[in-house]
Write an enzyme that holds these catalytic residues in place. Structure first.
Site, short mmCIF file in Angstrom:
data_model
loop_
_atom_site.label_atom_id
_atom_site.label_comp_id
_atom_site.label_asym_id
_atom_site.label_seq_id
_atom_site.Cartn_x
_atom_site.Cartn_y
_atom_site.Cartn_z
CD GLU A 41 -2.49 -2.39 3.41
OE1 GLU A 41 -2.96 -2.38 4.56
OE2 GLU A 41 -1.27 -2.55 3.18
CE LYS A 119 -3.29 -4.45 7.75
NZ LYS A 119 -2.45 -3.31 7.28
CB CYS A 160 -0.60 -5.30 4.42
SG CYS A 160 1.02 -4.49 4.33
#
Length: 278
Positions: A41, A119, A160
């Protein structure tokens, strides 16, 4: 399919981060000959001030493979093309209409963009070691589920903190995912306590392979305070067994994605068919 997950120590220095990624990709290709390589990430810029994040951000070209992107985007595209493999580009900072997004870009072996994912779940958390994170103060949230095909394997995209939301992983499985990529920069505290447990749970729940390239080590936040990411990049099979795991430090690990194992697990325990409440 052979999958390699890179473990990097990114900072706010974008030029240095690209050089680090290039060195790791070249070494992994020479050593392990993977079909797909994944980066962590925000590998191109981790930490720093908001102004440094905006300076490192890239305006992405239209996803028709005609436009020219910024340095990180073009590095990923050229790496895929020159090594003739798939590159799951972790995530980079995307700038769009005055906002930033934490965005995955994927390239095929011809250097064509094959997936783009923003995300969805933003890390607004006060951790047990008394650190505050407020990702939504800087980044916008995505709202699209994204899968793509790589060498006959259906790959789902997550980043994540998405790991803590099982409904996303179920949606990816229902969209056909055999493998889910989870580029991450887990904090030291949450990583030590939850990283492997959550990855194994999502793999078992959805009977998917999980590939999790992670950031490791020290970086500086916007106030120049030291923060640490956990690392321990890994690949987990659909039974929850760790197939490959990195130790501390910069490096990579490689595992073979065995779709016959996936089919056997799903046939013998068809949990997707048995679901009643979701």
């Amino acid at each position: 399919m052979r999958v390699t997950v890179l473990q990097m120590n990114p900072t706010q220095d974008k030029v240095q981060n690209i050089a680090q990624a290039r060195s790791l990709i070249e070494a992994a290709v020479l050593s392990d000959r993977p079909d797909l390589i994944g980066l962590p990430e925000v590998w191109s810029c981790l930490g720093g001030t908001n102004s440094e994040k905006f300076a490192a951000a890239e305006t992405l070209p239209e996803s028709d493979n005609e436009g020219i992107g910024g340095p990180a985007y073009e590095f990923l595209r050229e790496s895929a093309r020159s090594h003739h493999l798939y590159i799951h580009g972790g995530s980079i900072i995307e700038k769009s209409e005055g906002r930033l997004f934490n965005t995955t870009i994927v390239f095929d072996p011809e250097g064509r963009e094959s997936a783009r994912y923003r995300k969805i779940h933003l890390f607004d958390v006060h951790t047990p070691d008394d650190q505050n994170f407020e990702e939504s103060a800087t980044f916008g949230a995505g709202n699209q589920i994204v899968n793509y095909c790589a060498a006959g394997v259906n790959v789902g995209c997550a980043i994540c903190y998405d790991l803590r939301f099982p409904e996303l992983f179920l949606a990816l499985r229902r969209a056909g995912a055999d493998l889910i990529f989870l580029p991450s920069a887990f904090t030291m505290q949450t990583g030590r306590d939850h990283w492997e447990t959550l990855i194994r749970a999502r793999a078992i729940d959805n009977q998917c392979w999980l590939a999790a390239p992670a950031a490791w080590g020290k970086y500086l936040d916007g106030n120049r305070n030291a923060r640490f990411t956990y690392g321990r990049s890994l690949v987990c099979d659909p039974w929850g067994v760790i197939a490959a795991r990195a130790s501390d430090g910069i490096g990579w690990v490689t595992a073979r994605i065995d779709l016959e194992l996936t089919r056997k697990i799903r046939r013998d325990m068809p949990v997707l068919d048995h679901r009643r409440l979701a």
